[in-house]
Structure formats: C-alpha cells, structure tokens
Design a protein around this motif. Structure first.
Motif, PDB file in Angstrom:
ATOM      1  N   TYR A  39      38.745  74.836  22.517  1.00 36.67           N
ATOM      2  CA  TYR A  39      37.796  74.959  23.582  1.00 36.67           C
ATOM      3  C   TYR A  39      36.645  75.870  22.966  1.00 36.67           C
ATOM      4  O   TYR A  39      36.958  76.980  22.455  1.00 36.67           O
ATOM      5  CB  TYR A  39      38.122  75.431  25.050  1.00 36.67           C
ATOM      6  CG  TYR A  39      38.683  74.143  25.490  1.00 36.67           C
ATOM      7  CD1 TYR A  39      37.793  73.410  26.453  1.00 36.67           C
ATOM      8  CD2 TYR A  39      40.151  73.972  25.516  1.00 36.67           C
ATOM      9  CE1 TYR A  39      38.491  72.326  27.336  1.00 36.67           C
ATOM     10  CE2 TYR A  39      40.554  72.849  26.241  1.00 36.67           C
ATOM     11  CZ  TYR A  39      39.734  72.133  27.189  1.00 36.67           C
ATOM     12  OH  TYR A  39      40.424  71.067  27.790  1.00 36.67           O
ATOM     13  N   TYR A  40      35.327  75.604  23.321  1.00 40.10           N
ATOM     14  CA  TYR A  40      34.279  76.607  23.079  1.00 40.10           C
ATOM     15  C   TYR A  40      33.178  76.492  24.185  1.00 40.10           C
ATOM     16  O   TYR A  40      33.111  75.571  24.837  1.00 40.10           O
ATOM     17  CB  TYR A  40      33.763  76.400  21.732  1.00 40.10           C
ATOM     18  CG  TYR A  40      32.677  75.119  21.671  1.00 40.10           C
ATOM     19  CD1 TYR A  40      31.372  75.315  21.994  1.00 40.10           C
ATOM     20  CD2 TYR A  40      33.346  73.559  21.804  1.00 40.10           C
ATOM     21  CE1 TYR A  40      30.422  74.016  22.077  1.00 40.10           C
ATOM     22  CE2 TYR A  40      32.429  72.624  21.828  1.00 40.10           C
ATOM     23  CZ  TYR A  40      31.189  72.760  21.873  1.00 40.10           C
ATOM     24  OH  TYR A  40      30.441  71.446  21.991  1.00 40.10           O
ATOM     25  N   CYS A  41      32.557  77.520  24.256  1.00 38.84           N
ATOM     26  CA  CYS A  41      31.519  77.854  25.125  1.00 38.84           C
ATOM     27  C   CYS A  41      30.131  78.282  24.252  1.00 38.84           C
ATOM     28  O   CYS A  41      30.152  79.242  23.783  1.00 38.84           O
ATOM     29  CB  CYS A  41      31.707  79.016  26.346  1.00 38.84           C
ATOM     30  SG  CYS A  41      30.393  79.285  27.350  1.00 38.84           S
ATOM     31  N   GLN A  42      29.161  77.522  24.402  1.00 39.39           N
ATOM     32  CA  GLN A  42      27.883  77.763  23.470  1.00 39.39           C
ATOM     33  C   GLN A  42      26.678  78.198  24.384  1.00 39.39           C
ATOM     34  O   GLN A  42      26.476  77.697  25.327  1.00 39.39           O
ATOM     35  CB  GLN A  42      27.532  76.377  23.068  1.00 39.39           C
ATOM     36  CG  GLN A  42      26.177  76.485  22.153  1.00 39.39           C
ATOM     37  CD  GLN A  42      26.522  77.410  20.612  1.00 39.39           C
ATOM     38  OE1 GLN A  42      27.314  77.254  19.973  1.00 39.39           O
ATOM     39  NE2 GLN A  42      25.935  78.387  20.562  1.00 39.39           N
ATOM     40  N   LEU A  43      26.421  79.470  24.022  1.00 36.72           N
ATOM     41  CA  LEU A  43      25.328  80.299  24.736  1.00 36.72           C
ATOM     42  C   LEU A  43      23.776  80.087  24.011  1.00 36.72           C
ATOM     43  O   LEU A  43      24.013  79.783  22.525  1.00 36.72           O
ATOM     44  CB  LEU A  43      25.652  81.600  24.787  1.00 36.72           C
ATOM     45  CG  LEU A  43      26.851  81.948  25.715  1.00 36.72           C
ATOM     46  CD1 LEU A  43      27.090  83.391  25.523  1.00 36.72           C
ATOM     47  CD2 LEU A  43      26.954  81.519  27.030  1.00 36.72           C
TER      48      LEU A  43
END
Length: 101
Positions: A39-43
């Motif tokens: 999983y990744y969260c892109q800001l």
C-alpha cells in the motif's frame, strides 16, 4: 492484511493538518492505495517531517527525509511526499554509480 497499514493513518492525518494534501486518484478516495509492492499514500507536497516529531512511530517505521517518503518494514506501506523520487528504487541503472559511469 488490508488493514495492516492503519497504524500509519495518524502520520497521514498529521501531515494533512500541517498543510499537505492527498494526490487525487480516480479509483479510490482512501488515503492508501494498493500496488504490487504494498500500500502507498501519495501526497501533493513534500513531507513536513517536523510535523511528525513527537508522534509514536514504532521501530519499523522509517522516515527517509532525503528521498521524501516514509515506509514501514512490517507492512511495506509507504507515504510518499510530492518530492519522492520513484526511480531511487528502480534498480542498478538508477543508482549514482551507473548514471555517471
């Protein structure tokens, strides 16, 4: 396994409170999205690492300031800042030695 990255949500919340924003994704409204590597969260903006000082991180959560991301070696999830360089993990052709060699 879908919820293994939940312990990183307070970090995302702190970064959003400090003025960052999530990069929109057409298929999901969740902060974390699945990829082949986890999983990744892109800001949108670079990570304000100062905004995370004082938060409990855990020994498996790593702040990688020079590459603008946070990753957890337990669940392999990442929080990527707007300045994150995807190519830094792209293999030998992307390393400093091969680029100038």
């Amino acid at each position: 396994m879908d919820d293994d990255h939940r312990h990183l949500l307070p970090l995302v919340d702190a970064l959003l409170t400090a003025g960052n924003a999530l990069e929109p994704h057409p298929a999901a409204e969740e902060p974390f999205r699945p990829s082949q590597g986890g999983y990744y969260c892109q800001l949108r903006k670079p990570i304000d690492f100062q905004a995370l000082r004082g938060l409990p991180l855990g020994e498996k959560v790593h702040l990688v300031e020079q590459a603008d991301y946070i990753w957890c070696e337990h669940c392999w999830a990442e929080i990527r800042g707007g300045g994150h360089k995807q190519a830094e993990t792209g293999g030998p052709a992307d390393c400093e030695h091969h680029r100038h060699g």
